[in-house]
Motif scaffolding. Sequence first.
Motif, PDB file in Angstrom:
ATOM      1  N   GLU A 397       0.866  -1.192   0.000  1.00  0.00           N
ATOM      2  CA  GLU A 397       0.000   0.000   0.000  1.00  0.00           C
ATOM      3  C   GLU A 397       0.897   1.234   0.000  1.00  0.00           C
ATOM      4  N   HIS A 398       1.444   1.544  -1.156  1.00  0.00           N
ATOM      5  CA  HIS A 398       2.500   2.546  -1.226  1.00  0.00           C
ATOM      6  C   HIS A 398       2.012   3.947  -0.886  1.00  0.00           C
ATOM      7  N   ASP A 399       0.801   4.306  -1.315  1.00  0.00           N
ATOM      8  CA  ASP A 399       0.305   5.657  -1.032  1.00  0.00           C
ATOM      9  C   ASP A 399       0.148   5.878   0.468  1.00  0.00           C
ATOM     10  N   GLN A 400      -0.437   4.887   1.162  1.00  0.00           N
ATOM     11  CA  GLN A 400      -0.583   5.019   2.611  1.00  0.00           C
ATOM     12  C   GLN A 400       0.771   5.017   3.305  1.00  0.00           C
ATOM     13  N   ALA A 401       1.690   4.213   2.786  1.00  0.00           N
ATOM     14  CA  ALA A 401       3.026   4.174   3.380  1.00  0.00           C
ATOM     15  C   ALA A 401       3.714   5.521   3.237  1.00  0.00           C
ATOM     16  N   VAL A 402       3.580   6.139   2.056  1.00  0.00           N
ATOM     17  CA  VAL A 402       4.188   7.451   1.843  1.00  0.00           C
ATOM     18  C   VAL A 402       3.619   8.476   2.823  1.00  0.00           C
ATOM     19  N   THR A 403       2.300   8.438   3.042  1.00  0.00           N
ATOM     20  CA  THR A 403       1.681   9.372   3.991  1.00  0.00           C
ATOM     21  C   THR A 403       2.224   9.163   5.403  1.00  0.00           C
ATOM     22  N   ALA A 404       2.338   7.896   5.826  1.00  0.00           N
ATOM     23  CA  ALA A 404       2.827   7.606   7.180  1.00  0.00           C
ATOM     24  C   ALA A 404       4.288   7.997   7.338  1.00  0.00           C
ATOM     25  N   TYR A 405       5.111   7.692   6.336  1.00  0.00           N
ATOM     26  CA  TYR A 405       6.521   8.087   6.411  1.00  0.00           C
ATOM     27  C   TYR A 405       6.668   9.607   6.405  1.00  0.00           C
ATOM     28  N   SER A 406       5.807  10.288   5.660  1.00  0.00           N
ATOM     29  CA  SER A 406       5.863  11.748   5.626  1.00  0.00           C
ATOM     30  C   SER A 406       5.554  12.339   7.003  1.00  0.00           C
ATOM     31  N   THR A 407       4.624  11.719   7.714  1.00  0.00           N
ATOM     32  CA  THR A 407       4.327  12.170   9.082  1.00  0.00           C
ATOM     33  C   THR A 407       5.545  11.983   9.974  1.00  0.00           C
ATOM     34  N   ALA A 408       6.206  10.847   9.850  1.00  0.00           N
ATOM     35  CA  ALA A 408       7.418  10.607  10.636  1.00  0.00           C
ATOM     36  C   ALA A 408       8.502  11.616  10.287  1.00  0.00           C
ATOM     37  N   ALA A 409       8.640  11.936   8.995  1.00  0.00           N
ATOM     38  CA  ALA A 409       9.650  12.917   8.580  1.00  0.00           C
ATOM     39  C   ALA A 409       9.354  14.289   9.155  1.00  0.00           C
ATOM     40  N   ARG A 410       8.069  14.625   9.291  1.00  0.00           N
ATOM     41  CA  ARG A 410       7.695  15.924   9.860  1.00  0.00           C
ATOM     42  C   ARG A 410       7.948  15.964  11.364  1.00  0.00           C
ATOM     43  N   LEU A 411       7.698  14.839  12.036  1.00  0.00           N
ATOM     44  CA  LEU A 411       7.876  14.804  13.491  1.00  0.00           C
ATOM     45  C   LEU A 411       9.343  14.720  13.886  1.00  0.00           C
ATOM     46  N   PHE A 412      10.145  14.026  13.101  1.00  0.00           N
ATOM     47  CA  PHE A 412      11.537  13.757  13.465  1.00  0.00           C
ATOM     48  C   PHE A 412      12.433  14.314  12.366  1.00  0.00           C
ATOM     49  N   THR A 413      12.623  15.611  12.409  1.00  0.00           N
ATOM     50  CA  THR A 413      13.266  16.324  11.298  1.00  0.00           C
ATOM     51  C   THR A 413      14.755  16.048  11.196  1.00  0.00           C
ATOM     52  N   GLY A 414      15.371  15.528  12.233  1.00  0.00           N
ATOM     53  CA  GLY A 414      16.815  15.362  12.216  1.00  0.00           C
ATOM     54  C   GLY A 414      17.289  14.013  11.723  1.00  0.00           C
ATOM     55  N   THR A 415      16.389  13.037  11.579  1.00  0.00           N
ATOM     56  CA  THR A 415      16.813  11.711  11.143  1.00  0.00           C
ATOM     57  C   THR A 415      16.537  11.535   9.659  1.00  0.00           C
ATOM     58  N   HIS A 416      17.414  10.807   9.002  1.00  0.00           N
ATOM     59  CA  HIS A 416      17.309  10.604   7.552  1.00  0.00           C
ATOM     60  C   HIS A 416      16.457   9.397   7.188  1.00  0.00           C
ATOM     61  N   LEU A 417      16.133   8.529   8.152  1.00  0.00           N
ATOM     62  CA  LEU A 417      15.473   7.271   7.823  1.00  0.00           C
ATOM     63  C   LEU A 417      14.105   7.446   7.161  1.00  0.00           C
ATOM     64  N   PRO A 418      13.228   8.354   7.631  1.00  0.00           N
ATOM     65  CA  PRO A 418      11.957   8.518   6.900  1.00  0.00           C
ATOM     66  C   PRO A 418      12.169   8.921   5.449  1.00  0.00           C
ATOM     67  N   GLN A 419      13.177   9.741   5.192  1.00  0.00           N
ATOM     68  CA  GLN A 419      13.452  10.136   3.809  1.00  0.00           C
ATOM     69  C   GLN A 419      13.924   8.935   2.982  1.00  0.00           C
ATOM     70  N   VAL A 420      14.719   8.057   3.597  1.00  0.00           N
ATOM     71  CA  VAL A 420      15.156   6.850   2.894  1.00  0.00           C
ATOM     72  C   VAL A 420      13.955   5.981   2.540  1.00  0.00           C
ATOM     73  N   PHE A 421      13.055   5.796   3.512  1.00  0.00           N
ATOM     74  CA  PHE A 421      11.895   4.949   3.262  1.00  0.00           C
ATOM     75  C   PHE A 421      10.952   5.580   2.240  1.00  0.00           C
ATOM     76  N   LEU A 422      10.837   6.916   2.253  1.00  0.00           N
ATOM     77  CA  LEU A 422      10.046   7.588   1.222  1.00  0.00           C
ATOM     78  C   LEU A 422      10.656   7.351  -0.155  1.00  0.00           C
ATOM     79  N   GLY A 423      11.985   7.406  -0.227  1.00  0.00           N
ATOM     80  CA  GLY A 423      12.647   7.109  -1.492  1.00  0.00           C
ATOM     81  C   GLY A 423      12.371   5.681  -1.950  1.00  0.00           C
ATOM     82  N   MET A 424      12.395   4.736  -1.016  1.00  0.00           N
ATOM     83  CA  MET A 424      12.127   3.340  -1.361  1.00  0.00           C
ATOM     84  C   MET A 424      10.711   3.162  -1.906  1.00  0.00           C
TER      85      MET A 424
END
Length: 672
Positions: A397-424
Motif C-alpha cells: 500500500e504505497h500511497d498510505q506508506a508514503v503518507t505515514a513516512y511523511s508524518t514521521a519525517a515531519r515529526l523527526f526532522t533530524g533523522t534521515h530514515l523517513p526520507q530513505v523509506f520515502l525514497g524506497m
Amino acid sequence: MASSQATMEKFLRDWRQDAMNKAQYDSAIFIGDKLLAMTRDDNDALFLAQVHFAAGNYTRAHSLLAKHNLITRNPACRYLAAHCLIKQGLFPEALSLLGEHSPSHLFSGTNDDLNGPKRKTSRTTGNSVASKQPENSHSRTKSRLGTRGASQEEEETSHKKYEAAMCHLRGLCFAKQNAFDRAKEAYKDALRIDVQCYEAFSQLVKNNLMSPDEEDEFMQSLDFPGLAAQLKEGEPGAGEEAGDYVHMLYQTQLSKYRHPNAFNTAIESLTTHYGLEGNADIMLARADQLYTQCRFKDALAVTERVLEGDKYNFGVYPIHLACLYELKKTNVLFLIAHELADNYPEEPCAWLAVGIYYFATNKIAEARRYFSKASMMDANFGPAWIGFAHTFAAEGEHDQAVTAYSTAARLFTGTHLPQVFLGMQNHAMNNMTAAEEFLKTGYGLCRDDPLLLNEMGIVCYHQDRAREAAAFFREALKVAEETESESTAWLGARVNLGHAYRRLKMWEEALGEFDAVLREGGKDAGVFAAKGLIYLDLGRAGEAVEVLHEALGIWPQDPVATELLGKALEMSMEAGLGLGGEQGLVAPGEEGGVVVEDQGAGEGGEDLDRFEEVMEQRKRAARERVTRRVRGGGSIDKGKGVAGRGGGTMRRGMTRGQGPWVPGEIDMSDEE
C-alpha cells in the motif's frame, strides 16, 4: 519569645524535611502549611508548592504560588508555576507565562547563535540582569526567596539554571503546538544557558531533532569549559575535567552514524577511568552502536545484560525488540510482548512489542493496530510511527506508506530514515525522480549510512547511470568497513556493485565482487545466474553452463537461469560443431534475457531467430508477472528492500525506528 519561635520553626522544618525524605507528602503538606502560617516566608511557600507538585497536586501548587504573588517575583516560582500548567495540559497558558523568547543575554559558550558571530558572554550581576531582561522575563526582587546563606554569585547561577529549565518547558509547549523548529531552538537555548540542562539535551536527541552535522556544530558551540566556574574547591584542573566528563556523557547519546572513533574513546574513558562499565545508559549507547553496525547478536547480548539488572528500563526495549526481530526469535518476542502488555499497559513500548511480534509473524493488520496504539499513547515515540508506516509498505500500500513516512519525517526532522523509506516507496512505484529527491534529502542529513548510499546507487542504476551507481555502492561498502559493520549485512550492496560493473562491461571486477559474495554469504542462485551471464558476454559458454547449473541446483524454477542455460548449451554445441563462425557477444537485455549479435545465416541463424522469438514471448510474460507482483505488494526486489524478505533489518534510527529492510539487491529480471 523570639527565641522560642525560632526553635519551633527549626523543629517544623526538620519535621517537614524528614517527611519529604520518606515521601510522606501528606505529612509534609500538613506541617508545611503550619510553618507557612507561622513565618509567612517566601521560601516556605515555595517549599510547600514543591511538595504539592511532588504529590501530583498541580492545581493547588499553582494556586498557592499565585496567592502569595510569587510567580512574577522569581524564576524558580515562575518555572514551577509553568510546570504545573504543563502537567495539566494547559500548554497555551504555560507558554503565555513563560513568554515565547529565550533570554539570549544569558547564553554562554562560544556562540550566541550557531550561524552568528563568535563571542564570549561575561557573567552578569543581579542589577544588569534586571536591566537587560526581555519583555517576557520578570525582574527579580529582593525577596528572601533563595537568598538565605547564599552569595550573590550562587544566586546568579541558580537564576541561570532556572531560566534554562524554563527554555526547556518553552520547547515542550512549542512541540505540543507542532512548532518543531521553534521547539528545537528552545531546547538549544536551554543548553546555551546551562550545559547541564540534560532534560533539553534528551529532547533533542530522543526526538531526532538534529542531523549528525548539526549535532557536531552544536556540541562545539556549548560551553563545557564553563563548568569550571561552578567548582569552588578541588584539585587544579578539576573544572576542565568536569567539562570533559559531561562532554563525553553527551557524546555517547549522539548519532552513531558519525565519528565512531570519538564514541569509542568516550566509552573507553567513561568505563575505564570513571567505573561506568556497568551503567545502563553507557551499555545502551554501546548497543545502539552495535545495532547501527548490524551486529545484532552482540547488541542483543548487551541489551540482555541491561535488562538483567533492571527489567523495568523501558528505554532499552526498542533496541532489544529490534534485535529479536532481526534474529527471528519470535518465541522470545511473544513472551516479552505478553509480559509487558499484562504488567505495563500504560507504557508505549509494551504495545510496540506486541506490534513487532505480529509483524514478525506476518500478521500485518494486527501489527498496524498496535503500532498505532503505541503512537497515540506517545506522539513522539519514533519506533511506533516507523513500524506503523512499515505495515503499509509490507502490504504494497504505497500511497498510505508514503503518507505515514511523511508524518514521521515531519515529526523527526533530524533523522534521515523517513526520507530513505520515502525514497524506497517512490522507487517501488517507479517514480524515480521523486525517489532520487527524497534520497538526496536524506543524504543531506546523513552521509554515512550504507543503507542510504546503497539505495541511491540502485536508483542511479535503474536510471542507466551505472558509473554513478557503482560509486555509491563502493562508498556504502567503504563506510560499512570503516564503522566495522557486519560484512554479511551488506552483501546486497556488493551484489549491486557487481551488477554495476557488469553494466559497465568491467567483467573481471564484476566476477570478483560476485565471487566475494559467494565466499561470504554462501550459495545464491541470483549470483550464479549473474556470473553465467558474464561468461556468456565473454564467450565462455562452458563456464557459463557450469555456474548456471549451480544456480538451478539452488532454485530449479529460476526463469533467468533456465533461459541462459539453454542459450549457453546452444552456444557450446555450436562451438563444438564449428557452426556460426566466431561466437557473438551476449549482452544483458530486458528481464535478464540476452541479445545475440549476428552469427551468420543458414540453419544456425534460423534457430537463433526461433530462440529470440521464444525469449521475447517469455520476457513479455515476465514483465506482466512483475507488474502484477508490484501492484499486489509481492516480494519482487528492485532494491527497495521489501518487507518480509529474509534477514530484513528493523533499523533503529528513530530510537534512533524499526524497519524491515535489507540493503536492496538489483534483480536482473527488472532490467530494462
